[in-house]
Motif scaffolding. Structure first.
Motif, PDB file in Angstrom:
ATOM      1  N   ALA A  20       0.834  -1.204   0.000  1.00 45.70           N
ATOM      2  CA  ALA A  20       0.000   0.000   0.000  1.00 45.70           C
ATOM      3  C   ALA A  20       0.866   1.250   0.000  1.00 45.70           C
ATOM      4  CB  ALA A  20      -0.916  -0.005   1.219  1.00 45.70           C
ATOM      5  N   GLU A  21       1.935   1.237   0.762  1.00 48.40           N
ATOM      6  CA  GLU A  21       2.819   2.404   0.799  1.00 48.40           C
ATOM      7  C   GLU A  21       3.388   2.681  -0.583  1.00 48.40           C
ATOM      8  OE1 GLU A  21       6.686   4.126   3.257  1.00 48.40           O
ATOM      9  OE2 GLU A  21       5.770   2.237   3.851  1.00 48.40           O
ATOM     10  N   ARG A  22       3.829   1.640  -1.279  1.00 45.36           N
ATOM     11  CA  ARG A  22       4.362   1.832  -2.634  1.00 45.36           C
ATOM     12  C   ARG A  22       3.286   2.356  -3.574  1.00 45.36           C
ATOM     13  NH1 ARG A  22       6.824  -3.091  -1.156  1.00 45.36           N
ATOM     14  NH2 ARG A  22       5.279  -4.299  -2.340  1.00 45.36           N
ATOM     15  N   ALA A  23       2.080   1.809  -3.453  1.00 47.71           N
ATOM     16  CA  ALA A  23       0.983   2.240  -4.333  1.00 47.71           C
ATOM     17  C   ALA A  23       0.568   3.678  -4.059  1.00 47.71           C
ATOM     18  CB  ALA A  23      -0.214   1.296  -4.164  1.00 47.71           C
ATOM     19  N   PHE A  24       0.523   4.071  -2.783  1.00 46.07           N
ATOM     20  CA  PHE A  24       0.153   5.443  -2.442  1.00 46.07           C
ATOM     21  C   PHE A  24       1.218   6.433  -2.919  1.00 46.07           C
ATOM     22  CE2 PHE A  24      -2.530   3.574   1.146  1.00 46.07           C
ATOM     23  CZ  PHE A  24      -3.731   3.837   0.498  1.00 46.07           C
ATOM     24  N   ARG A  25       2.473   6.044  -2.821  1.00 44.67           N
ATOM     25  CA  ARG A  25       3.534   6.927  -3.315  1.00 44.67           C
ATOM     26  C   ARG A  25       3.418   7.122  -4.819  1.00 44.67           C
ATOM     27  NH1 ARG A  25       8.989   4.537  -0.647  1.00 44.67           N
ATOM     28  NH2 ARG A  25       8.485   4.893   1.525  1.00 44.67           N
ATOM     29  N   ALA A  26       3.131   6.037  -5.527  1.00 42.58           N
ATOM     30  CA  ALA A  26       3.087   6.091  -6.993  1.00 42.58           C
ATOM     31  C   ALA A  26       1.837   6.802  -7.514  1.00 42.58           C
ATOM     32  CB  ALA A  26       3.150   4.676  -7.565  1.00 42.58           C
ATOM     33  N   GLY A  27       0.685   6.511  -6.911  1.00 40.34           N
ATOM     34  CA  GLY A  27      -0.563   7.030  -7.463  1.00 40.34           C
ATOM     35  C   GLY A  27      -1.286   8.044  -6.617  1.00 40.34           C
ATOM     36  N   GLY A  28      -0.754   8.322  -5.417  1.00 41.75           N
ATOM     37  CA  GLY A  28      -1.462   9.210  -4.512  1.00 41.75           C
ATOM     38  C   GLY A  28      -2.631   8.488  -3.854  1.00 41.75           C
ATOM     39  N   TYR A  29      -3.253   9.163  -2.905  1.00 43.84           N
ATOM     40  CA  TYR A  29      -4.367   8.543  -2.191  1.00 43.84           C
ATOM     41  C   TYR A  29      -5.511   8.220  -3.140  1.00 43.84           C
ATOM     42  CZ  TYR A  29      -8.248   7.954   1.048  1.00 43.84           C
ATOM     43  OH  TYR A  29      -9.331   7.454   1.723  1.00 43.84           O
ATOM     44  N   ARG A  30      -5.872   9.164  -3.977  1.00 43.16           N
ATOM     45  CA  ARG A  30      -7.005   8.950  -4.883  1.00 43.16           C
ATOM     46  C   ARG A  30      -6.679   7.970  -5.998  1.00 43.16           C
ATOM     47  NH1 ARG A  30     -11.170  13.363  -5.144  1.00 43.16           N
ATOM     48  NH2 ARG A  30     -10.986  14.375  -3.133  1.00 43.16           N
ATOM     49  N   GLY A  31      -5.450   8.012  -6.473  1.00 45.27           N
ATOM     50  CA  GLY A  31      -5.086   7.175  -7.614  1.00 45.27           C
ATOM     51  C   GLY A  31      -4.779   5.728  -7.278  1.00 45.27           C
ATOM     52  N   ALA A  32      -4.548   5.430  -6.012  1.00 43.89           N
ATOM     53  CA  ALA A  32      -4.202   4.055  -5.609  1.00 43.89           C
ATOM     54  C   ALA A  32      -5.474   3.294  -5.274  1.00 43.89           C
ATOM     55  CB  ALA A  32      -3.259   4.076  -4.412  1.00 43.89           C
ATOM     56  N   SER A  33      -5.890   2.420  -6.159  1.00 45.88           N
ATOM     57  CA  SER A  33      -7.090   1.623  -5.916  1.00 45.88           C
ATOM     58  C   SER A  33      -6.742   0.393  -5.093  1.00 45.88           C
ATOM     59  CB  SER A  33      -7.701   1.181  -7.242  1.00 45.88           C
ATOM     60  OG  SER A  33      -6.807   0.300  -7.914  1.00 45.88           O
ATOM     61  N   ILE A  34      -7.758  -0.214  -4.504  1.00 39.55           N
ATOM     62  CA  ILE A  34      -7.516  -1.452  -3.747  1.00 39.55           C
ATOM     63  C   ILE A  34      -6.957  -2.546  -4.658  1.00 39.55           C
ATOM     64  CG2 ILE A  34      -8.644  -3.329  -2.480  1.00 39.55           C
ATOM     65  CD1 ILE A  34      -8.180  -0.933  -0.725  1.00 39.55           C
ATOM     66  N   PRO A  35      -7.461  -2.736  -5.903  1.00 40.00           N
ATOM     67  CA  PRO A  35      -6.829  -3.733  -6.780  1.00 40.00           C
ATOM     68  C   PRO A  35      -5.345  -3.426  -7.059  1.00 40.00           C
ATOM     69  CG  PRO A  35      -9.013  -3.205  -7.595  1.00 40.00           C
ATOM     70  CD  PRO A  35      -8.735  -2.245  -6.486  1.00 40.00           C
ATOM     71  N   ALA A  36      -5.005  -2.132  -7.216  1.00 43.67           N
ATOM     72  CA  ALA A  36      -3.598  -1.778  -7.449  1.00 43.67           C
ATOM     73  C   ALA A  36      -2.757  -2.091  -6.217  1.00 43.67           C
ATOM     74  CB  ALA A  36      -3.479  -0.300  -7.812  1.00 43.67           C
ATOM     75  N   ILE A  37      -3.316  -1.828  -5.052  1.00 43.00           N
ATOM     76  CA  ILE A  37      -2.607  -2.129  -3.805  1.00 43.00           C
ATOM     77  C   ILE A  37      -2.418  -3.631  -3.656  1.00 43.00           C
ATOM     78  CG2 ILE A  37      -2.800  -2.065  -1.281  1.00 43.00           C
ATOM     79  CD1 ILE A  37      -4.250   0.680  -1.671  1.00 43.00           C
ATOM     80  N   ALA A  38      -3.461  -4.391  -3.979  1.00 43.60           N
ATOM     81  CA  ALA A  38      -3.379  -5.854  -3.898  1.00 43.60           C
ATOM     82  C   ALA A  38      -2.290  -6.388  -4.822  1.00 43.60           C
ATOM     83  CB  ALA A  38      -4.730  -6.475  -4.243  1.00 43.60           C
ATOM     84  N   ALA A  39      -2.234  -5.845  -6.039  1.00 45.11           N
ATOM     85  CA  ALA A  39      -1.209  -6.289  -6.989  1.00 45.11           C
ATOM     86  C   ALA A  39       0.187  -5.948  -6.473  1.00 45.11           C
ATOM     87  CB  ALA A  39      -1.455  -5.635  -8.352  1.00 45.11           C
ATOM     88  N   ALA A  41       1.092  -5.623  -3.402  1.00 46.52           N
ATOM     89  CA  ALA A  41       1.397  -6.438  -2.220  1.00 46.52           C
ATOM     90  C   ALA A  41       1.479  -7.928  -2.533  1.00 46.52           C
ATOM     91  CB  ALA A  41       0.338  -6.194  -1.148  1.00 46.52           C
ATOM     92  N   GLY A  42       1.009  -8.323  -3.716  1.00 41.44           N
ATOM     93  CA  GLY A  42       1.010  -9.741  -4.080  1.00 41.44           C
ATOM     94  C   GLY A  42      -0.030 -10.554  -3.334  1.00 41.44           C
ATOM     95  N   VAL A  43      -1.181  -9.924  -3.059  1.00 40.83           N
ATOM     96  CA  VAL A  43      -2.273 -10.605  -2.363  1.00 40.83           C
ATOM     97  C   VAL A  43      -3.570 -10.342  -3.116  1.00 40.83           C
ATOM     98  CG1 VAL A  43      -1.136 -10.361  -0.114  1.00 40.83           C
ATOM     99  CG2 VAL A  43      -2.788  -8.633  -0.845  1.00 40.83           C
ATOM    100  N   SER A  44      -4.644 -11.014  -2.705  1.00 42.44           N
ATOM    101  CA  SER A  44      -5.935 -10.805  -3.346  1.00 42.44           C
ATOM    102  C   SER A  44      -6.642  -9.593  -2.741  1.00 42.44           C
ATOM    103  CB  SER A  44      -6.821 -12.038  -3.172  1.00 42.44           C
ATOM    104  OG  SER A  44      -7.193 -12.183  -1.808  1.00 42.44           O
ATOM    105  N   VAL A  45      -7.576  -9.027  -3.503  1.00 48.32           N
ATOM    106  CA  VAL A  45      -8.383  -7.916  -2.999  1.00 48.32           C
ATOM    107  C   VAL A  45      -9.150  -8.351  -1.752  1.00 48.32           C
ATOM    108  CG1 VAL A  45     -10.395  -6.465  -3.516  1.00 48.32           C
ATOM    109  CG2 VAL A  45      -8.575  -6.738  -5.215  1.00 48.32           C
TER     110      VAL A  45
END
Length: 199
Positions: A20-39, A41-45
């Motif tokens: 999630a930290e990597r996704a938030f850095r890359a896409g911001g709070y609004r741009g980081a979706s749960i599916p992107a965070i899951a990908a 982190a290597g886990v399922s939604v």
């Protein structure tokens, strides 16, 4: 390791937070979706939702855990030191180096951008400021007790100024991007705080 053991659950939670930290850095709070965070982190939604009820809760957890880890690391680093100047220089170096190497300032900037719409994020930022103020106030009181700075120092005002200065360094990094100069920032903070403390 059993999949339901406390150690396994903690490991999965940490993996989600790191992704999630990597996704938030890359896409911001609004741009980081749960599916992107899951990908990331290597886990399922679905697994993310077993640990966190919402993206907001996950973002808050990232901010709070990273802040707590940094405060604990800094406290351990400064614990054996007795010289005020050495402690000050070490604390400033730690703060600036962690901004440069870990890039956590981007997470704070994302929280600031959302704070006017999200009371929970605003509360988290207030807690962060209070933690920084508390740490600075403890540092100042110890220096006063050791006779290293004047007991006339306004602890409340100076500790607030320190927190504001640190937030300013985060904003400065966001403004400057690749041109941000960690050594120059550390030097600027040191000069100002040494003057404020009578150094």
């Amino acid at each position: 390791m059993p999949r339901s053991s406390p150690a396994h659950l903690a490991e999965v939670r940490e993996r989600i937070l790191a992704g999630a930290e990597r996704a938030f850095r890359a896409g911001g709070y609004r741009g980081a979706s749960i599916p992107a965070i899951a990908a990331e982190a290597g886990v399922s939604v679905g697994l993310i939702y077993r640990y966190f009820r919402s993206k907001e809760e996950l973002f808050l957890a990232v901010c709070e855990e990273r802040t707590e880890a940094q405060m604990n690391e800094l406290a351990a680093l400064l614990g054996p030191m007795r010289d005020t100047r050495q402690r000050l220089e070490t604390a400033i170096d730690f703060f600036v180096r962690s901004l440069a190497e870990q890039g956590w300032g981007a997470i704070v900037i994302q929280a600031l951008a959302e704070a006017d719409r999200n009371p929970r994020l605003r509360d988290m930022l207030i807690r962060l400021t209070e933690q920084e103020r508390g740490f600075a106030a403890m540092f100042i009181r110890e220096a006063i007790a050791g006779g290293e700075i004047s007991p006339d120092v306004d602890i409340e005002a100076l500790s607030l100024a320190v927190a504001m200065l640190l937030h300013g360094a985060v904003a400065h990094q966001a403004e400057r991007g690749e041109a941000w100069d960690p050594d120059g920032v550390a030097r600027a903070i040191s000069v100002l705080l040494e003057r404020a403390l009578g150094g």
